[in-house]
Design a protein around this motif. Sequence first.
Motif, PDB file in Angstrom:
ATOM      1  N   VAL A   8      21.224  -5.152  20.103  1.00 25.21           N
ATOM      2  CA  VAL A   8      21.169  -5.214  18.639  1.00 25.21           C
ATOM      3  C   VAL A   8      19.746  -4.844  18.227  1.00 25.21           C
ATOM      4  N   PRO A   9      19.561  -4.278  17.023  1.00 28.44           N
ATOM      5  CA  PRO A   9      18.223  -3.837  16.603  1.00 28.44           C
ATOM      6  C   PRO A   9      17.357  -4.985  16.107  1.00 28.44           C
ATOM      7  N   LEU A  10      17.239  -6.025  16.914  1.00 32.95           N
ATOM      8  CA  LEU A  10      16.453  -7.204  16.560  1.00 32.95           C
ATOM      9  C   LEU A  10      15.510  -7.536  17.703  1.00 32.95           C
ATOM     10  N   ASN A  11      14.283  -7.906  17.366  1.00 34.85           N
ATOM     11  CA  ASN A  11      13.300  -8.240  18.392  1.00 34.85           C
ATOM     12  C   ASN A  11      13.414  -9.700  18.793  1.00 34.85           C
ATOM     13  N   CYS A  42       7.268  -1.220  21.524  1.00 34.13           N
ATOM     14  CA  CYS A  42       7.731  -1.868  20.290  1.00 34.13           C
ATOM     15  C   CYS A  42       9.198  -1.552  20.010  1.00 34.13           C
ATOM     16  N   PHE A  43      10.049  -1.826  21.005  1.00 30.88           N
ATOM     17  CA  PHE A  43      11.471  -1.536  20.880  1.00 30.88           C
ATOM     18  C   PHE A  43      12.244  -2.770  21.323  1.00 30.88           C
ATOM     19  N   PRO A  44      13.343  -3.111  20.640  1.00 32.64           N
ATOM     20  CA  PRO A  44      14.071  -4.344  20.977  1.00 32.64           C
ATOM     21  C   PRO A  44      14.469  -4.407  22.456  1.00 32.64           C
ATOM     22  N   LEU A  45      14.289  -5.580  23.053  1.00 28.17           N
ATOM     23  CA  LEU A  45      14.550  -5.742  24.479  1.00 28.17           C
ATOM     24  C   LEU A  45      16.017  -5.503  24.816  1.00 28.17           C
ATOM     25  N   LYS A  47       8.184  12.505  27.994  1.00 26.94           N
ATOM     26  CA  LYS A  47       8.125  11.579  26.863  1.00 26.94           C
ATOM     27  C   LYS A  47       9.455  11.587  26.119  1.00 26.94           C
ATOM     28  N   GLN A  48      10.107  10.435  26.046  1.00 23.63           N
ATOM     29  CA  GLN A  48      11.356  10.310  25.305  1.00 23.63           C
ATOM     30  C   GLN A  48      11.050  10.355  23.812  1.00 23.63           C
ATOM     31  N   GLN A  49      11.818  11.150  23.058  1.00 25.72           N
ATOM     32  CA  GLN A  49      11.493  11.361  21.653  1.00 25.72           C
ATOM     33  C   GLN A  49      12.427  10.629  20.691  1.00 25.72           C
ATOM     34  N   ASP A  50      13.302   9.771  21.196  1.00 28.10           N
ATOM     35  CA  ASP A  50      14.109   8.937  20.311  1.00 28.10           C
ATOM     36  C   ASP A  50      14.373   7.597  20.985  1.00 28.10           C
ATOM     37  N   SER A  51      14.958   6.674  20.240  1.00 27.13           N
ATOM     38  CA  SER A  51      15.229   5.305  20.695  1.00 27.13           C
ATOM     39  C   SER A  51      13.984   4.710  21.360  1.00 27.13           C
ATOM     40  N   LEU A  52      14.065   4.356  22.637  1.00 28.77           N
ATOM     41  CA  LEU A  52      12.896   3.834  23.355  1.00 28.77           C
ATOM     42  C   LEU A  52      11.979   5.012  23.681  1.00 28.77           C
ATOM     43  N   ARG A  53      10.862   5.122  22.979  1.00 32.07           N
ATOM     44  CA  ARG A  53       9.990   6.300  23.107  1.00 32.07           C
ATOM     45  C   ARG A  53       8.970   6.086  24.230  1.00 32.07           C
ATOM     46  N   TYR A  54       9.483   6.041  25.449  1.00 30.62           N
ATOM     47  CA  TYR A  54       8.633   5.781  26.613  1.00 30.62           C
ATOM     48  C   TYR A  54       8.129   7.085  27.227  1.00 30.62           C
ATOM     49  N   HIS A  55       7.072   6.970  28.008  1.00 32.06           N
ATOM     50  CA  HIS A  55       6.585   8.102  28.792  1.00 32.06           C
ATOM     51  C   HIS A  55       6.815   7.766  30.261  1.00 32.06           C
ATOM     52  N   VAL A  88      15.265   2.601   4.523  1.00 33.38           N
ATOM     53  CA  VAL A  88      14.808   3.794   5.255  1.00 33.38           C
ATOM     54  C   VAL A  88      15.126   3.639   6.736  1.00 33.38           C
ATOM     55  N   ARG A  89      15.072   4.752   7.443  1.00 36.99           N
ATOM     56  CA  ARG A  89      15.088   4.725   8.918  1.00 36.99           C
ATOM     57  C   ARG A  89      13.650   4.829   9.388  1.00 36.99           C
ATOM     58  N   TRP A  90      13.242   3.923  10.241  1.00 38.17           N
ATOM     59  CA  TRP A  90      11.851   3.944  10.683  1.00 38.17           C
ATOM     60  C   TRP A  90      11.771   3.651  12.180  1.00 38.17           C
ATOM     61  N   HIS A  91      10.681   4.059  12.769  1.00 36.01           N
ATOM     62  CA  HIS A  91      10.407   3.711  14.162  1.00 36.01           C
ATOM     63  C   HIS A  91       8.906   3.768  14.418  1.00 36.01           C
ATOM     64  N   ILE A  92       8.499   3.123  15.477  1.00 36.26           N
ATOM     65  CA  ILE A  92       7.097   3.145  15.912  1.00 36.26           C
ATOM     66  C   ILE A  92       7.011   3.996  17.171  1.00 36.26           C
ATOM     67  N   ASP A  93       6.083   4.932  17.187  1.00 38.20           N
ATOM     68  CA  ASP A  93       5.871   5.792  18.359  1.00 38.20           C
ATOM     69  C   ASP A  93       4.482   5.506  18.909  1.00 38.20           C
ATOM     70  N   VAL A  94       4.425   4.816  20.036  1.00 36.98           N
ATOM     71  CA  VAL A  94       3.159   4.483  20.683  1.00 36.98           C
ATOM     72  C   VAL A  94       2.772   5.619  21.630  1.00 36.98           C
ATOM     73  N   ASP A  95       1.525   6.022  21.595  1.00 42.22           N
ATOM     74  CA  ASP A  95       1.024   7.155  22.391  1.00 42.22           C
ATOM     75  C   ASP A  95       1.841   8.419  22.114  1.00 42.22           C
ATOM     76  N   PRO A  96       1.975   8.831  20.858  1.00 43.09           N
ATOM     77  CA  PRO A  96       2.784  10.030  20.555  1.00 43.09           C
ATOM     78  C   PRO A  96       2.141  11.274  21.140  1.00 43.09           C
ATOM     79  N   ILE A  97       2.980  12.211  21.581  1.00 43.55           N
ATOM     80  CA  ILE A  97       2.436  13.483  22.073  1.00 43.55           C
ATOM     81  C   ILE A  97       2.762  14.620  21.118  1.00 43.55           C
ATOM     82  N   ASP A  98       3.568  14.317  20.111  1.00 42.58           N
ATOM     83  CA  ASP A  98       3.942  15.321  19.119  1.00 42.58           C
ATOM     84  C   ASP A  98       3.772  14.697  17.740  1.00 42.58           C
ATOM     85  N   LEU A  99       2.821  15.194  16.965  1.00 45.96           N
ATOM     86  CA  LEU A  99       2.558  14.629  15.648  1.00 45.96           C
ATOM     87  C   LEU A  99       3.542  15.120  14.606  1.00 45.96           C
TER      88      LEU A  99
END
Length: 725
Positions: A10-13, A90-93, A325-333, A713-724
């Motif tokens: 679920v989209p909850l932290n 910063c993505f729900p566990l 680098k994953q560019q959606d959902s869990l934006r991990y490298h 709105v739809r929002w997300h946090i991208d930590v260490d982004p490689i594409d601005l």
Amino acid sequence: MNIVEVAIKVPLNRTFDYLVPDTVMEQIAPGMRVEVNFANQKKIGIVLAQKDHSEFAIEKLKPINSLLDTTPVFQTQILNLLKFASQYYCFPLGETLQLALPSLLRKGQSPDKTSVTYLDLTQIGQNTDSLRGAKQQALLTHLKESGKTPLTEMKTLGFASPTIKSLLTANIAHQFIEYDNQWQQHALEIHNPLTLNAEQAVACAAIKQAKGYQTFLIEGVTGSGKTEVYLQVLADILAAGKQALVLVPEIGLTPQTVNRFRRRFPNTPIMLWHSALNDSERLQTWRYCEQGSCAIVIGTRSAIFTPFQHLGMIIVDEEHDSSFKQQDSLRYHARDLAAFRAHQANIPLVLGTATPALETLHKALTNKYQLLSLNQRAQTSTDNHYQLIDMRGQKDQAGIANSCLPVIEQHLAKQKQVMIFLNRRGFSPTLICHECSWVSNCNRCSTSATYHKNSRALICHHCGEHASPPMQCPDCGSTQIFPAGKGTEQVEEFLAQTFPDIPLNRIDRDTTRKKGSLESALNDINTPGARLLIGTQMLAKGHHFPDVSLVVILDVDSGLYSYDFRATEHLAQLITQVSGRAGRSGEPGTVLLQTHFPEHPLLQDLINNGYQDFARYALTERELTTFPPYSQIALIRAQAHNSQHVLAFLHDLVPSELPEGIELLGPLPAPLEKIAGQYRYQLHIQAKNRTSLHSYLQQLTAYLNKSKLAAKVRWHIDVDPIDLN
């Protein structure tokens, strides 16, 4: 009380507490799946811990419906890796854990997939030298070189079911199921290891001497033999009965990589992990790794979450590549999670590339990683010859300068291959009216639709909208509508007319959509003789083309001037990687770079001093401007059909007073402000160090979870982004 903490998708932290019967409590353990009721739905959750109390009243807790596993599907190390990824990015566990599971396990099915069906030659096949059909011959050759191959891998290698069936019917090949879980008990076979040069030998010795966790960066020029180093250090890992994970950036690199690994270790079980596998195949690979029945997994970024019983080494090839680098959902490298996982497992991590990311190089230069340099090309002692083609005042055809055509002709006459690189697919980026300057803009995006001549369509490469090209200008009614700009289709059409007798292969996303099409094209390229290759950056990623002697790079200038501070780094990496496809057969290659700015410092530094010199100078610039790796950044991106909702949401996140060490920029429109009818804005967060950044993000996430504006709105946090963008 018997209580378990459960993570649900679920989209909850947060996590949730459930009651467990006494009879089940003895069997339950962290990492197991349970079926629970949540919001009037049945969901699959992951047990995180057993508890003897809850912050909620006991009468409000629901019981679990059932326990689905007898053993955890997530090992402790994988569970800790995913908890770290959830917190860091910063993505729900609950959503993080579900993303790491094979699809069938997410649906509650049994993880028991323990057999693999193989294809191999019969005695008749071993004695057969040639077959009439080209596809049958290619399959025969593959099985003779690589030996038994999993049936599920055949489609990835480009062999269709009818081809396989024809060999089975003729008793040339046979298929069989293998259950061998004890590959470590067999003597390790190693076929045809190459003699290492001095630099390769030093690199191998350093890695083999590693005790526990240590990260090595192999900075090797293209063609310097990095893969041979991987193979020779892996031999010791396999001999010790341990497993290895090899990450590659693209699915297109998987077949050629696995073929080389199979030829070196013919009796060692090697499995694949990538997006082309179906659900059953993914679960099969997952289970084999978990049980220790698979020695090596070669996969793309999501393979970092694969469980292993005895993981002994992780290798990340082409570590600089943005595909990690994953560019959606869990934006991990995947590269960064590989470092965490290797540290956690206390094993060596090997990163290899000709063009290291500046963040990785900085760690090597500050002794956090050990730097191993390979400056000598394995096949030739001479570097490629670079030449800048000044496009000012020079005519071109389909984007190819007239002065380049005689050079192309000379190389083809020597029965060599020529690669033309243009990182833009389609026939032209837009259509334009010569009467009123109308352009073929996408109706849903703030960009133009690309003209695809072969399919007679205008296609937006951002939202996918298709439209028919107009016969007349929609604004003025003129019929003077012409393509503007160049794409790979146009280059292909021109070269096919100019060199009609020369075989030609175009490799881009349009020509490689069908399964096996890329592998089929790569097989064509490996056929000796003159050939023209045209493609986008799909051609730049680690492919070995021994007959390519000339590379022509079109439109170099597109990356010289950009809003993105990483643009010059990405351009230098691209030029170096594409150029490295030439000169791999023993003779130095030639590289022609077409530009309107031949005096540009980046181009001059790159062709005269190489990427290594450029990268170190670029790090000095980054330090002066305090961009990463000398600071840490994150982006908050938001989008909605109403731009005012997006701006209100992001403005609400800007406090009157910022914590020390934090800087904000924005809200700003994204470089591509509108995609698929949604307006996109972003807020840049920059911090002096990682601790400050994550402390601020933690506070921000808590606020976002309570924000009423966030629901609009739809929002997300991208930590260490490689594409601005």
